[in-house]
Design a protein around this motif. Structure first.
Motif, short mmCIF file in Angstrom:
data_model
loop_
_atom_site.label_atom_id
_atom_site.label_comp_id
_atom_site.label_asym_id
_atom_site.label_seq_id
_atom_site.Cartn_x
_atom_site.Cartn_y
_atom_site.Cartn_z
N GLN A 144 0.84 -1.20 0.00
CA GLN A 144 0.00 0.00 0.00
C GLN A 144 0.88 1.26 0.00
OE1 GLN A 144 -2.55 0.36 3.43
NE2 GLN A 144 -3.85 1.88 2.46
N LYS A 145 1.95 1.23 0.76
CA LYS A 145 2.87 2.37 0.81
C LYS A 145 3.51 2.59 -0.56
CE LYS A 145 6.99 4.12 3.12
NZ LYS A 145 8.10 3.81 4.01
N ARG A 146 3.92 1.50 -1.23
CA ARG A 146 4.52 1.62 -2.56
C ARG A 146 3.54 2.24 -3.55
NH1 ARG A 146 7.43 -3.04 -1.05
NH2 ARG A 146 5.77 -4.47 -1.57
N GLN A 147 2.28 1.81 -3.48
CA GLN A 147 1.26 2.35 -4.37
C GLN A 147 1.04 3.85 -4.10
OE1 GLN A 147 -2.16 -0.15 -3.80
NE2 GLN A 147 -1.27 -1.86 -4.95
N GLN A 148 0.98 4.24 -2.84
CA GLN A 148 0.79 5.65 -2.50
C GLN A 148 1.97 6.49 -2.97
OE1 GLN A 148 0.13 5.55 1.74
NE2 GLN A 148 -2.06 5.13 1.53
N GLU A 149 3.18 5.97 -2.79
CA GLU A 149 4.37 6.70 -3.23
C GLU A 149 4.41 6.83 -4.74
OE1 GLU A 149 7.52 4.49 -1.37
OE2 GLU A 149 7.36 5.62 0.51
N ALA A 150 4.01 5.77 -5.46
CA ALA A 150 3.97 5.82 -6.92
C ALA A 150 2.94 6.84 -7.40
CB ALA A 150 3.68 4.44 -7.50
N ALA A 151 1.77 6.86 -6.76
CA ALA A 151 0.73 7.82 -7.14
C ALA A 151 1.20 9.25 -6.85
CB ALA A 151 -0.56 7.53 -6.37
N ALA A 152 1.87 9.45 -5.73
CA ALA A 152 2.37 10.79 -5.39
C ALA A 152 3.45 11.23 -6.37
CB ALA A 152 2.91 10.81 -3.96
N ALA A 153 4.33 10.30 -6.75
CA ALA A 153 5.38 10.62 -7.71
C ALA A 153 4.78 10.96 -9.07
CB ALA A 153 6.37 9.46 -7.83
N ALA A 154 3.76 10.21 -9.48
CA ALA A 154 3.10 10.47 -10.76
C ALA A 154 2.41 11.84 -10.74
CB ALA A 154 2.09 9.37 -11.07
N ALA A 155 1.76 12.18 -9.64
CA ALA A 155 1.09 13.47 -9.52
C ALA A 155 2.11 14.60 -9.53
CB ALA A 155 0.26 13.52 -8.24
N GLN A 156 3.24 14.38 -8.89
CA GLN A 156 4.28 15.40 -8.86
C GLN A 156 4.89 15.58 -10.25
OE1 GLN A 156 7.65 14.55 -6.31
NE2 GLN A 156 7.83 16.72 -5.78
N ALA A 157 5.12 14.48 -10.95
CA ALA A 157 5.67 14.57 -12.30
C ALA A 157 4.69 15.27 -13.23
CB ALA A 157 5.99 13.17 -12.82
N LYS A 158 3.41 15.01 -13.06
CA LYS A 158 2.38 15.63 -13.90
C LYS A 158 2.34 17.14 -13.66
CE LYS A 158 -2.47 15.15 -15.11
NZ LYS A 158 -3.72 14.46 -14.82
N SER A 159 2.50 17.56 -12.40
CA SER A 159 2.45 18.99 -12.10
C SER A 159 3.70 19.72 -12.57
CB SER A 159 2.24 19.22 -10.61
OG SER A 159 3.40 18.82 -9.90
N ARG A 160 4.77 18.99 -12.82
CA ARG A 160 6.02 19.60 -13.28
C ARG A 160 6.09 19.72 -14.80
NH1 ARG A 160 10.66 16.78 -9.63
NH2 ARG A 160 10.10 17.75 -7.66
N LYS A 161 5.16 19.13 -15.51
CA LYS A 161 5.21 19.17 -16.97
C LYS A 161 5.17 20.62 -17.43
CE LYS A 161 3.16 14.90 -18.60
NZ LYS A 161 2.02 14.32 -19.29
#
Length: 142
Positions: A115-132
């Motif tokens: 669950q922690k891995r999934q949350q971290e992956a989702a947070a990383a994806a959201a952060q990458a999306k906001s940096r586009k």
């Protein structure tokens, strides 16, 4: 008085005999026994923490008078050293659990780690999306 000290020591030993067998588990739920790399890491971490435990057990004032006070001091010192070892192992990512609860706890820890891995992956994806960078805008021809 001597009989009282012997009685207290016997009671302490009986309490130790009744204590459940304990096992160290990785906090991420992985089995060290199935992986030579994790097993080696566990051995290194365990040795380091045993050294910390031994240092804690050797520090402080030693009661040499014997009797009940000596037994109580010895028990207190041993408990403090156990706490140091547990804390050290926790810092390195291990938990001490009763053997009869190990399988259930390991499954729980593995689920939490996933669950922690999934949350971290989702947070990383959201952060990458906001940096586009914003798409380039075309200027009208003048």
């Amino acid at each position: 008085m001597r009989n009282l000290a012997i009685l207290a020591l016997c009671a302490g030993l009986i309490g130790c005999a009744a204590a459940p067998k304990m096992l160290w588990l990785r906090a991420d739920g992985q089995r060290a026994s199935d992986n030579p790399v994790l097993r080696t890491q566990f051995e290194l971490d365990g040795t380091a923490c045993l050294g910390e435990r031994n240092k804690a057990n050797l520090s402080g004032v030693t009661v040499t008078g014997g009797g009940l006070a000596g037994v109580a001091a010895s028990i207190e010192r041993s408990n403090a050293a156990d706490t140091v070892q547990r804390g050290c192992m926790a810092e390195k990512g291990y938990l001490l659990v009763p053997e009869d609860q190990a399988d259930a706890k390991q499954a729980e820890l593995a689920a939490i780690a996933e669950q922690k891995r999934q949350q971290e992956a989702a947070a990383a994806a959201a952060q990458a999306k906001s940096r586009k960078p914003a798409p380039p805008t075309s200027k009208p021809a003048s």
